[in-house]
Write a protein that holds these residues in place. Structure first.
Motif, mmCIF file in Angstrom:
data_model
loop_
_atom_site.group_PDB
_atom_site.id
_atom_site.type_symbol
_atom_site.label_atom_id
_atom_site.label_comp_id
_atom_site.label_asym_id
_atom_site.label_seq_id
_atom_site.Cartn_x
_atom_site.Cartn_y
_atom_site.Cartn_z
ATOM 1 N N CYS A 9 48.566 84.267 11.965
ATOM 2 C CA CYS A 9 48.237 83.911 13.349
ATOM 3 C C CYS A 9 49.378 83.124 13.976
ATOM 4 C CB CYS A 9 46.945 83.096 13.377
ATOM 5 S SG CYS A 9 45.625 83.808 12.377
ATOM 6 N N LEU A 23 45.221 86.668 7.520
ATOM 7 C CA LEU A 23 45.543 86.837 8.937
ATOM 8 C C LEU A 23 46.736 85.951 9.256
ATOM 9 C CD1 LEU A 23 41.941 86.442 10.423
ATOM 10 C CD2 LEU A 23 43.244 88.575 10.426
ATOM 11 N N CYS A 80 42.518 84.288 16.387
ATOM 12 C CA CYS A 80 42.106 84.372 14.985
ATOM 13 C C CYS A 80 40.768 83.668 14.760
ATOM 14 C CB CYS A 80 43.176 83.768 14.081
ATOM 15 S SG CYS A 80 44.580 84.879 13.812
ATOM 16 N N THR A 105 37.693 85.284 12.879
ATOM 17 C CA THR A 105 37.015 84.605 11.769
ATOM 18 C C THR A 105 35.507 84.590 11.982
ATOM 19 O OG1 THR A 105 38.954 83.212 11.350
ATOM 20 C CG2 THR A 105 36.852 82.452 10.480
ATOM 21 N N LEU A 128 44.289 81.806 6.717
ATOM 22 C CA LEU A 128 45.039 82.038 7.950
ATOM 23 C C LEU A 128 46.424 81.412 7.837
ATOM 24 C CD1 LEU A 128 42.206 82.753 8.993
ATOM 25 C CD2 LEU A 128 42.706 81.457 11.059
ATOM 26 N N TYR A 170 49.762 80.024 9.797
ATOM 27 C CA TYR A 170 50.076 79.479 11.116
ATOM 28 C C TYR A 170 51.497 78.941 11.125
ATOM 29 C CZ TYR A 170 49.591 74.765 9.161
ATOM 30 O OH TYR A 170 49.766 73.631 8.404
#
Length: 300
Positions: free
Chosen positions: A105, A103, A64, A68, A38, A40
């Motif tokens: 996020c 991802l 997210c 997950t 992820l 961030y």
């Protein structure tokens, strides 16, 4: 007996079809490595920021987190490791495009141009680009900035908007670029820039952090609509389908309402600041009818 067998077979085929619907290169990679990555942002509250223990938290990260959990359930891997990677305005999209981040996020606008290198989830928030300036400057719109310095943040849709307006309207702007939102805001605070162009929700967040917020104003006029979404690997329809269905489920069940209130209408964890920002009519429409449209007109 034949009827029972037929029923079992139909159920098995339905389960297989459902599993294949979410089959994807990203999910296979996650299954094989046991890790999902992820991206961030460290200082983009309320979407993604660090708490007092330097742990990434925020609205986008909570969404997210639900995704997950859906991935773990789909892969039957409750032990799936979560790897968190800090990204910036400049690095977020390249890291998704090259597969380093599964991802993203943070706080990223879905645009047709950006879709050339990555995909986007269902829309998770709708912002608008506006100008922040000192009240004494009397800035109401881009026309008031003709020939003057204006700031924005590197690799954002706002900086692209400024360049396009400068070209189309021959404004003669001197465009100053901040490495992040706070850096761009400092250009305005110091007087090097007359205005700062950025998404309204981020401008509101910045003003909550300064003692002299009353000295500034956000333009009533909006210059663009910004549909935020979670960044995903391109050309992976199965992964996007799982992500979108997870978000649509949150919207459908009404869980998004509590999530939204936690980050936009309550005191932020570790910050104590409250945006007191009701859900916009545009995002209410997204919740009622989920979309991943990159067309700003879709949200007007």
């Amino acid at each position: 007996m034949l009827g029972l067998f037929s029923g079992l077979l139909a159920g098995l085929l339905a389960h297989t079809a459902s599993a294949e619907a979410f089959d994807s290169s990203t999910l296979r990679k996650v299954r094989d490595t046991g890790v999902i990555v992820l991206g961030y942002r460290v200082d983009s509250a309320p979407f993604s920021y660090l708490d007092e223990k330097l742990r990434p938290i925020g609205y986008s990260l909570e969404l997210c987190g639900h995704i997950t959990e859906a991935i773990k359930k789909h892969l039957h891997k409750p032990e799936l490791e979560l790897k968190l990677v800090a990204v910036t305005s400049a690095t977020r999209m390249p890291l998704v495009a090259n597969g380093s981040v599964d991802l993203e996020c943070g706080v990223t606008t879905n645009t047709l141009e950006r879709q050339k290198t990555q995909a986007f989830s269902t829309t998770t928030f709708v912002a608008e680009t506006r100008l922040l300036s000192k009240r004494s400057a009397g800035v109401r719109g881009l026309g008031d900035l003709r020939g003057k310095p204006v700031a924005s943040t590197i690799a954002t849709t706002s900086i692209q908007l400024l360049h396009q307006a400068n070209l189309n309207e021959q404004l003669g702007l001197k465009i100053l670029i901040g490495q992040d939102d706070r850096d761009a805001f400092r250009l305005l605070q110091s007087g090097r820039a007359i205005a700062y162009a950025m998404d309204d929700v981020l401008l509101r967040m910045l003003l909550l952090s300064v003692a002299n917020a009353g000295d500034y104003e956000i333009s009533a006029e909006a210059f663009s609509v910004e549909p935020y979404a979670i960044g995903l690997p391109r050309a992976d329809a199965g992964f996007k389908a799982l992500v979108d269905e997870t978000l649509a489920g949150l919207y459908r069940r009404g869980e998004i309402q509590a999530i939204y209130r936690r980050w936009f209408q309550s005191a932020l964890p570790s910050r104590g600041l409250n945006l007191q920002l009701p859900m916009s009519e545009a995002f209410k429409r997204v919740v009622a009818h989920p979309t991943d449209s990159a067309d700003p007109q879709h949200y007007r």
